[in-house]
Motif scaffolding. Structure first.
Motif, PDB file in Angstrom:
ATOM      1  N   ALA A  59      -6.021   1.678  -4.568  1.00 36.90           N
ATOM      2  CA  ALA A  59      -4.786   2.061  -5.252  1.00 36.90           C
ATOM      3  C   ALA A  59      -5.026   2.293  -6.735  1.00 36.90           C
ATOM      4  O   ALA A  59      -4.485   3.236  -7.331  1.00 36.90           O
ATOM      5  CB  ALA A  59      -3.723   0.973  -5.050  1.00 36.90           C
ATOM      6  N   GLN A  60      -5.844   1.465  -7.364  1.00 37.86           N
ATOM      7  CA  GLN A  60      -6.131   1.616  -8.777  1.00 37.86           C
ATOM      8  C   GLN A  60      -6.924   2.884  -9.074  1.00 37.86           C
ATOM      9  O   GLN A  60      -6.748   3.505 -10.123  1.00 37.86           O
ATOM     10  CB  GLN A  60      -6.894   0.387  -9.291  1.00 37.86           C
ATOM     11  CG  GLN A  60      -6.068  -0.883  -9.327  1.00 37.86           C
ATOM     12  CD  GLN A  60      -6.886  -2.106  -9.674  1.00 37.86           C
ATOM     13  OE1 GLN A  60      -8.115  -2.026  -9.845  1.00 37.86           O
ATOM     14  NE2 GLN A  60      -6.233  -3.259  -9.780  1.00 37.86           N
ATOM     15  N   ARG A  61      -7.778   3.265  -8.172  1.00 44.35           N
ATOM     16  CA  ARG A  61      -8.637   4.426  -8.393  1.00 44.35           C
ATOM     17  C   ARG A  61      -8.026   5.739  -7.923  1.00 44.35           C
ATOM     18  O   ARG A  61      -8.604   6.803  -8.151  1.00 44.35           O
ATOM     19  CB  ARG A  61      -9.975   4.207  -7.697  1.00 44.35           C
ATOM     20  CG  ARG A  61     -10.873   3.227  -8.451  1.00 44.35           C
ATOM     21  CD  ARG A  61     -11.998   2.697  -7.585  1.00 44.35           C
ATOM     22  NE  ARG A  61     -12.916   1.894  -8.367  1.00 44.35           N
ATOM     23  CZ  ARG A  61     -12.685   0.656  -8.812  1.00 44.35           C
ATOM     24  NH1 ARG A  61     -11.515   0.088  -8.542  1.00 44.35           N
ATOM     25  NH2 ARG A  61     -13.575  -0.005  -9.502  1.00 44.35           N
ATOM     26  N   ALA A  62      -6.864   5.672  -7.297  1.00 42.41           N
ATOM     27  CA  ALA A  62      -6.219   6.888  -6.804  1.00 42.41           C
ATOM     28  C   ALA A  62      -5.475   7.627  -7.909  1.00 42.41           C
ATOM     29  O   ALA A  62      -5.140   8.796  -7.772  1.00 42.41           O
ATOM     30  CB  ALA A  62      -5.250   6.553  -5.673  1.00 42.41           C
ATOM     31  N   ASP A  63      -5.191   6.937  -9.006  1.00 39.45           N
ATOM     32  CA  ASP A  63      -4.439   7.572 -10.108  1.00 39.45           C
ATOM     33  C   ASP A  63      -5.300   8.618 -10.824  1.00 39.45           C
ATOM     34  O   ASP A  63      -6.498   8.480 -10.925  1.00 39.45           O
ATOM     35  CB  ASP A  63      -3.972   6.508 -11.117  1.00 39.45           C
ATOM     36  CG  ASP A  63      -2.884   5.624 -10.517  1.00 39.45           C
ATOM     37  OD1 ASP A  63      -2.204   6.078  -9.590  1.00 39.45           O
ATOM     38  OD2 ASP A  63      -2.737   4.485 -10.991  1.00 39.45           O
ATOM     39  N   ASP A 119       2.952  -4.096  -7.581  1.00 42.00           N
ATOM     40  CA  ASP A 119       2.321  -2.779  -7.660  1.00 42.00           C
ATOM     41  C   ASP A 119       0.800  -2.952  -7.590  1.00 42.00           C
ATOM     42  O   ASP A 119       0.186  -3.486  -8.528  1.00 42.00           O
ATOM     43  CB  ASP A 119       2.729  -2.084  -8.960  1.00 42.00           C
ATOM     44  CG  ASP A 119       2.377  -0.601  -8.960  1.00 42.00           C
ATOM     45  OD1 ASP A 119       1.515  -0.195  -8.159  1.00 42.00           O
ATOM     46  OD2 ASP A 119       2.971   0.136  -9.764  1.00 42.00           O
ATOM     47  N   LEU A 120       0.194  -2.488  -6.508  1.00 39.57           N
ATOM     48  CA  LEU A 120      -1.248  -2.624  -6.337  1.00 39.57           C
ATOM     49  C   LEU A 120      -2.040  -1.811  -7.346  1.00 39.57           C
ATOM     50  O   LEU A 120      -3.254  -2.014  -7.484  1.00 39.57           O
ATOM     51  CB  LEU A 120      -1.649  -2.215  -4.919  1.00 39.57           C
ATOM     52  CG  LEU A 120      -1.170  -3.120  -3.784  1.00 39.57           C
ATOM     53  CD1 LEU A 120      -1.681  -2.600  -2.441  1.00 39.57           C
ATOM     54  CD2 LEU A 120      -1.621  -4.562  -3.995  1.00 39.57           C
ATOM     55  N   VAL A 177       0.845  -1.204   0.000  1.00 37.53           N
ATOM     56  CA  VAL A 177       0.000   0.000   0.000  1.00 37.53           C
ATOM     57  C   VAL A 177       0.877   1.250   0.000  1.00 37.53           C
ATOM     58  O   VAL A 177       0.675   2.186  -0.789  1.00 37.53           O
ATOM     59  CB  VAL A 177      -0.945  -0.002   1.210  1.00 37.53           C
ATOM     60  CG1 VAL A 177      -1.666   1.338   1.344  1.00 37.53           C
ATOM     61  CG2 VAL A 177      -1.965  -1.133   1.090  1.00 37.53           C
ATOM     62  N   ASN A 178       1.871   1.279   0.881  1.00 34.97           N
ATOM     63  CA  ASN A 178       2.767   2.444   0.960  1.00 34.97           C
ATOM     64  C   ASN A 178       3.594   2.606  -0.316  1.00 34.97           C
ATOM     65  O   ASN A 178       3.819   3.727  -0.790  1.00 34.97           O
ATOM     66  CB  ASN A 178       3.693   2.312   2.168  1.00 34.97           C
ATOM     67  CG  ASN A 178       2.954   2.444   3.483  1.00 34.97           C
ATOM     68  OD1 ASN A 178       1.891   3.080   3.543  1.00 34.97           O
ATOM     69  ND2 ASN A 178       3.489   1.843   4.541  1.00 34.97           N
ATOM     70  N   ALA A 179       4.035   1.479  -0.877  1.00 39.20           N
ATOM     71  CA  ALA A 179       4.841   1.538  -2.096  1.00 39.20           C
ATOM     72  C   ALA A 179       4.026   2.099  -3.263  1.00 39.20           C
ATOM     73  O   ALA A 179       4.542   2.881  -4.080  1.00 39.20           O
ATOM     74  CB  ALA A 179       5.373   0.154  -2.439  1.00 39.20           C
ATOM     75  N   ALA A 180       2.767   1.692  -3.365  1.00 37.32           N
ATOM     76  CA  ALA A 180       1.906   2.215  -4.431  1.00 37.32           C
ATOM     77  C   ALA A 180       1.698   3.711  -4.269  1.00 37.32           C
ATOM     78  O   ALA A 180       1.691   4.462  -5.255  1.00 37.32           O
ATOM     79  CB  ALA A 180       0.571   1.480  -4.427  1.00 37.32           C
ATOM     80  N   HIS A 181       1.532   4.153  -3.026  1.00 37.77           N
ATOM     81  CA  HIS A 181       1.352   5.583  -2.753  1.00 37.77           C
ATOM     82  C   HIS A 181       2.616   6.368  -3.134  1.00 37.77           C
ATOM     83  O   HIS A 181       2.536   7.416  -3.806  1.00 37.77           O
ATOM     84  CB  HIS A 181       1.027   5.791  -1.276  1.00 37.77           C
ATOM     85  CG  HIS A 181       0.885   7.224  -0.876  1.00 37.77           C
ATOM     86  ND1 HIS A 181      -0.145   8.012  -1.325  1.00 37.77           N
ATOM     87  CD2 HIS A 181       1.656   8.008  -0.078  1.00 37.77           C
ATOM     88  CE1 HIS A 181      -0.014   9.234  -0.824  1.00 37.77           C
ATOM     89  NE2 HIS A 181       1.065   9.257  -0.062  1.00 37.77           N
ATOM     90  N   GLU A 182       3.758   5.871  -2.753  1.00 32.83           N
ATOM     91  CA  GLU A 182       5.009   6.555  -3.079  1.00 32.83           C
ATOM     92  C   GLU A 182       5.267   6.565  -4.589  1.00 32.83           C
ATOM     93  O   GLU A 182       5.739   7.563  -5.148  1.00 32.83           O
ATOM     94  CB  GLU A 182       6.167   5.881  -2.345  1.00 32.83           C
ATOM     95  CG  GLU A 182       6.142   6.077  -0.837  1.00 32.83           C
ATOM     96  CD  GLU A 182       7.269   5.344  -0.142  1.00 32.83           C
ATOM     97  OE1 GLU A 182       8.065   4.682  -0.858  1.00 32.83           O
ATOM     98  OE2 GLU A 182       7.356   5.420   1.097  1.00 32.83           O
ATOM     99  N   ALA A 229      -7.645  -2.785  -0.848  1.00 35.23           N
ATOM    100  CA  ALA A 229      -6.334  -2.162  -1.003  1.00 35.23           C
ATOM    101  C   ALA A 229      -6.015  -1.965  -2.482  1.00 35.23           C
ATOM    102  O   ALA A 229      -5.537  -0.896  -2.898  1.00 35.23           O
ATOM    103  CB  ALA A 229      -5.263  -3.020  -0.333  1.00 35.23           C
ATOM    104  N   SER A 230      -6.286  -2.984  -3.295  1.00 34.39           N
ATOM    105  CA  SER A 230      -6.062  -2.867  -4.729  1.00 34.39           C
ATOM    106  C   SER A 230      -7.031  -1.881  -5.371  1.00 34.39           C
ATOM    107  O   SER A 230      -6.638  -1.046  -6.200  1.00 34.39           O
ATOM    108  CB  SER A 230      -6.224  -4.235  -5.402  1.00 34.39           C
ATOM    109  OG  SER A 230      -5.139  -5.091  -5.097  1.00 34.39           O
TER     110      SER A 230
END
Length: 282
Positions: free
Chosen positions: A278-282, A224-225, A207-212, A274-275
């Motif tokens: 992460a997918q919808r945050a882009d 990569d989530l 989760v943190n790696a996807a955010h970074e 979590a996935s």
């Protein structure tokens, strides 16, 4: 509004419906029972062609005008039963039960094509757990659910009831083998992540790696989530014991309290969301 197609149910018809509580009868006839207001409503709205008959008490139809309207719109034969007869048919339907055709199982490669999130269960044995997994996958926006040959019957009434109608929202393949699932996911361009308490990656790390990665614009050095993903779940007690497949990574949900483990459907909810986020945050 269209009028209900009302018809008295014969004794033989009721007996045939009651027999659908038995697995061998469901397999022989290719039909199942859909019990409860929400599941019945979703079947009538999203898969009206599959519904053969609707059984309802007068009180239930008065209370759930949305179900009555959907039944009328779908032109489904509706049989009004007294309370005692309904209890004989279903003690869990809250006065509403439908007989529906079980759909043919789609091919994994077909349901995964174009999906960004999907869920596979290899050996889930509890009907409530499997139904909750289907419902959770639906809520998280998954494109498909794939159910392994070792899992409980996907279209059993208890599973449908626990899913609250989600069977009728997304494609559900059943009887799949682990290697077949992984191959289909890879062919669809999806990474395969196994939810495993002994996994080499902790979910918060991903989760943190996807955010970074989103902020820095640099791919993470871990799964990569944000990428399309198929999450695989094992058995409630045995995990993936006896299941031979190669996931791209095994991911653990950490336990911060004293509980020995998470329920399998709860673990799926944490991983799938979590996935999805992460997918919808882009």
């Amino acid at each position: 509004m269209a009028a209900l197609r009302l018809k008295d149910a014969s004794r033989t018809q009721l007996q045939r419906a009651q027999r659908l509580h038995r697995r061998e009868q469901r397999a022989r006839r290719g039909q199942t029972l859909v019990e409860g207001p929400q599941a019945v409503l979703e079947a009538l709205v999203h898969a009206p062609g599959s519904v053969r008959d609707l059984y309802a008490t007068r009180r239930a139809m008065e209370r759930r005008q949305d179900v009555a309207a959907a039944a009328a719109e779908a032109a489904v034969w509706t049989h009004v039963l007294d309370e005692e007869t309904m209890r004989d048919l279903s003690g869990d339907g809250q006065g509403l039960v439908a007989v529906a055709d079980v759909p043919a199982s789609p091919e994994p490669r077909d349901v995964l094509a174009g999906a960004r999130l999907a869920v596979a269960t290899l050996d889930v044995s509890d009907p409530g757990n499997l139904g909750t997994i289907v419902r959770t996958a639906d809520a998280a926006g998954a494109g498909a659910v794939l159910v392994g040959r070792g899992s409980v019957e996907l279209y059993a009434p208890k599973v449908i009831r626990a899913a609250a109608g989600s069977h009728f929202h997304l494609p559900c393949a059943r009887g799949v083998e682990p290697e077949e699932v992984v191959a289909a996911a890879h062919a669809a361009g999806m990474q395969v992540l196994a939810a495993d308490g002994a996994g080499e990656w902790d979910l918060p790390v991903l989760v943190n790696a996807a955010h970074e990665a989103r902020i820095l614009g640099v791919p993470p050095e871990c799964p990569d989530l944000r990428d399309p993903v198929l999450w695989i779940l094992g058995n409630e007690a045995r995990g993936f014991a006896g299941c031979d497949f190669d996931a791209d990574a095994r991911v653990a949900v950490p336990l911060y309290g004293k509980a020995e483990s998470l329920n399998v459907s709860t673990a799926l909810a944490v991983c799938a969301y979590a996935s999805a986020m992460a997918q919808r945050a882009d």
